[in-house]
Design a protein around this motif. Structure first.
Motif, PDB file in Angstrom:
ATOM      1  N   LEU A  69      35.028   7.681 111.475  1.00 45.80           N
ATOM      2  CA  LEU A  69      36.149   8.260 111.076  1.00 45.80           C
ATOM      3  C   LEU A  69      35.907   9.648 110.121  1.00 45.80           C
ATOM      4  N   GLN A  70      34.956   9.352 109.208  1.00 48.50           N
ATOM      5  CA  GLN A  70      34.484  10.205 107.911  1.00 48.50           C
ATOM      6  C   GLN A  70      33.768  11.240 108.362  1.00 48.50           C
ATOM      7  N   HIS A 123      49.109  12.638 113.116  1.00 49.63           N
ATOM      8  CA  HIS A 123      49.904  11.508 112.736  1.00 49.63           C
ATOM      9  C   HIS A 123      49.104  10.681 111.563  1.00 49.63           C
ATOM     10  N   TRP A 124      48.202  11.497 110.758  1.00 53.46           N
ATOM     11  CA  TRP A 124      47.400  10.852 109.960  1.00 53.46           C
ATOM     12  C   TRP A 124      46.475   9.911 110.296  1.00 53.46           C
ATOM     13  N   GLY A 125      45.961  10.188 111.650  1.00 55.28           N
ATOM     14  CA  GLY A 125      44.945   9.325 111.989  1.00 55.28           C
ATOM     15  C   GLY A 125      45.140   8.153 113.109  1.00 55.28           C
ATOM     16  N   GLU A 126      46.715   8.330 113.657  1.00 62.05           N
ATOM     17  CA  GLU A 126      47.020   7.488 114.687  1.00 62.05           C
ATOM     18  C   GLU A 126      47.006   6.061 114.351  1.00 62.05           C
ATOM     19  N   LEU A 127      47.184   5.650 113.241  1.00 63.85           N
ATOM     20  CA  LEU A 127      46.887   4.232 112.482  1.00 63.85           C
ATOM     21  C   LEU A 127      45.582   3.744 112.110  1.00 63.85           C
ATOM     22  N   LEU A 128      44.488   4.446 112.683  1.00 63.04           N
ATOM     23  CA  LEU A 128      43.159   3.920 112.479  1.00 63.04           C
ATOM     24  C   LEU A 128      42.663   3.915 111.023  1.00 63.04           C
ATOM     25  N   LEU A 129      43.216   5.164 110.328  1.00 67.05           N
ATOM     26  CA  LEU A 129      42.963   4.996 108.837  1.00 67.05           C
ATOM     27  C   LEU A 129      43.466   4.018 108.073  1.00 67.05           C
ATOM     28  N   PHE A 130      44.453   3.455 108.684  1.00 63.54           N
ATOM     29  CA  PHE A 130      45.141   2.061 107.896  1.00 63.54           C
ATOM     30  C   PHE A 130      44.474   0.873 108.181  1.00 63.54           C
ATOM     31  N   ASN A 139      36.172  -2.227 112.004  1.00 68.93           N
ATOM     32  CA  ASN A 139      34.617  -2.157 111.906  1.00 68.93           C
ATOM     33  C   ASN A 139      34.247  -3.289 112.525  1.00 68.93           C
ATOM     34  N   GLY A 140      34.883  -4.341 112.921  1.00 65.62           N
ATOM     35  CA  GLY A 140      34.556  -5.600 113.515  1.00 65.62           C
ATOM     36  C   GLY A 140      34.143  -5.188 114.964  1.00 65.62           C
ATOM     37  N   ILE A 141      34.660  -4.209 115.584  1.00 67.65           N
ATOM     38  CA  ILE A 141      34.338  -3.855 116.977  1.00 67.65           C
ATOM     39  C   ILE A 141      33.009  -3.105 117.132  1.00 67.65           C
ATOM     40  N   ALA A 142      32.750  -2.424 115.862  1.00 67.63           N
ATOM     41  CA  ALA A 142      31.289  -1.723 115.694  1.00 67.63           C
ATOM     42  C   ALA A 142      30.128  -2.763 115.681  1.00 67.63           C
ATOM     43  N   ARG A 143      30.344  -3.814 114.830  1.00 65.31           N
ATOM     44  CA  ARG A 143      29.445  -4.917 114.819  1.00 65.31           C
ATOM     45  C   ARG A 143      29.251  -5.550 116.307  1.00 65.31           C
ATOM     46  N   ALA A 144      30.341  -5.686 116.892  1.00 65.99           N
ATOM     47  CA  ALA A 144      30.456  -6.707 118.133  1.00 65.99           C
ATOM     48  C   ALA A 144      29.784  -5.823 119.351  1.00 65.99           C
ATOM     49  N   ALA A 145      29.856  -4.299 119.393  1.00 63.56           N
ATOM     50  CA  ALA A 145      29.360  -3.528 120.259  1.00 63.56           C
ATOM     51  C   ALA A 145      27.978  -2.929 119.840  1.00 63.56           C
ATOM     52  N   GLN A 146      27.503  -3.460 118.911  1.00 64.51           N
ATOM     53  CA  GLN A 146      26.331  -2.937 118.162  1.00 64.51           C
ATOM     54  C   GLN A 146      26.030  -1.499 118.231  1.00 64.51           C
ATOM     55  N   LEU A 147      27.041  -0.891 117.704  1.00 61.83           N
ATOM     56  CA  LEU A 147      27.170   0.645 117.471  1.00 61.83           C
ATOM     57  C   LEU A 147      25.992   1.084 116.301  1.00 61.83           C
ATOM     58  N   GLU A 148      25.914   2.370 116.264  1.00 56.99           N
ATOM     59  CA  GLU A 148      25.066   2.878 115.297  1.00 56.99           C
ATOM     60  C   GLU A 148      25.555   3.137 113.977  1.00 56.99           C
ATOM     61  N   ARG A 149      26.869   3.255 113.966  1.00 59.95           N
ATOM     62  CA  ARG A 149      27.692   3.315 112.653  1.00 59.95           C
ATOM     63  C   ARG A 149      28.866   2.501 112.780  1.00 59.95           C
ATOM     64  N   SER A 150      29.554   2.336 111.536  1.00 64.18           N
ATOM     65  CA  SER A 150      30.836   1.561 111.464  1.00 64.18           C
ATOM     66  C   SER A 150      31.905   2.515 111.893  1.00 64.18           C
ATOM     67  N   VAL A 151      32.986   1.753 112.353  1.00 62.84           N
ATOM     68  CA  VAL A 151      34.226   2.649 112.604  1.00 62.84           C
ATOM     69  C   VAL A 151      34.578   3.648 111.423  1.00 62.84           C
TER      70      VAL A 151
END
Length: 325
Positions: free
Chosen positions: A253-254, A224-231, A237-249
């Motif tokens: 996705l890419q 379904h074209w990415g289940e809303l995440l692409l939009f 990307n804020g969760i990536a910063r908050a969780a100190q992930l290695e990459r952005s959302v």
């Protein structure tokens, strides 16, 4: 004429369906009703001449089969193990008999994570490619560490993991998805909205929990074209910063996610997808039998791909590469 491989094409196995419906009433997944809408029940059960005729009329050369929702994830552990094996054995036989018409994703008994990891290895040996899962097993979410062995096997064996929509938990349904009439309640909780939030959230939680950092080669598929995440990727990307992930959302996705059309042949969706990810990450699918686009509709949609290379990639080449066809 472009070769077409649909990678989100559903089927059912009678004994799995019966086991799901034999659960206590409070445990029966209400979305099973959608498998009976119109002539869907007959189409789901048919892996023979009827399905082949529909594929020919659409111009679809090959379907990658997956057990219709909710798979075996609503079953108790022992039943899930037995029924997943039955489903995988049954669909593997179909693939062996019709190797140019069908491939198939495995069904896993995630209620027993160790058995699920073992079943994935076995399913690959049977000739299945990839696996379809759902975002929750009972009250346990897909990002729970108990599933790490499944991700390890999927990464090692290069098996794509398709996260399919699932009806929200009853606590969520009561708070958010009830209060209309019964039909509208179910639609709101499933195909109109809730399904897609559930699948997108499951993928986002896998990222937030660091699963794609621990298993950077893991390949996820979202319909379904990415289940809303692409939009919503920039905001997410804020969760990536908050969780100190290695990459952005956006980067997950890419780099780790493939996107299917799920029969939603909307040029606007395609254009947005290509503005976020690349043409080697998008996949044709019809979501059979729940969507049944005609050959003319498919052909018209293909004209919206930017060039012949992108058209071939979307129609079949990406699926061949991802699923090792």
């Amino acid at each position: 004429m472009v070769k077409l491989i649909g990678i989100e094409e559903h089927w059912t196995l009678g004994r799995v369906d019966e086991a799901l419906r034999a659960l206590p009433p409070t445990d029966v997944d209400e979305s099973l009703a959608l498998n009976e809408h119109g002539d869907s029940a007959g189409r789901l059960a048919d892996l023979g001449a009827g399905r082949a005729a529909v594929m020919a009329a659409q111009g679809v050369d090959m379907q990658i089969l997956s057990l219709a929702p909710p798979g075996t994830q609503g079953l108790r552990a022992a039943d899930a193990v037995a029924m997943s094996r039955d489903a995988n054995d049954a669909v593997a036989a179909v693939v062996r008999d019709h190797p140019t018409r069908f491939g198939a994703m495995a069904t896993l008994p995630l209620a027993d994570p160790a058995a699920a990891a073992a079943e994935l290895e076995c399913a690959v040996g049977l000739g299945l490619a990839g696996v379809m899962v759902y975002g929750r097993v009972g009250d346990v979410l897909l990002d729970d560490p108990r599933f790490d062995d499944v991700w390890a096997v999927a990464e090692r064996m290069r098996q794509p993991v398709f996260i399919h929509p699932q009806i929200p938990a009853e606590t969520v349904r009561g708070a958010v998805y009830r209060g209309l009439d019964a039909s509208a309640d179910l639609a709101l909780a499933t195909y109109a909205w809730g399904w897609h939030l559930e699948a997108g959230t499951a993928a986002l939680r896998l990222m937030a929990r660091g699963v794609l950092d621990r298993y950077p080669g893991l390949r996820l598929v979202l319909g379904h074209w990415g289940e809303l995440l692409l939009f919503w990727h920039q905001r997410a990307n804020g969760i990536a910063r908050a969780a100190q992930l290695e990459r952005s959302v956006t980067e997950y996705l890419q780099q780790n996610v493939w996107i299917t059309a799920s029969g939603m042949l909307d040029p606007a969706m395609l254009a947005h997808a290509l503005s976020v990810t690349t043409s080697d990450r998008i996949l044709f699918s019809t979501d059979y039998p729940f969507q049944q686009p005609t050959a003319a509709q498919i052909d018209e949609f293909l004209t919206h791909l930017p060039d012949d290379e992108a058209r071939e990639a979307f129609a079949h080449a990406n699926a061949e590469a991802l699923f090792g066809l």
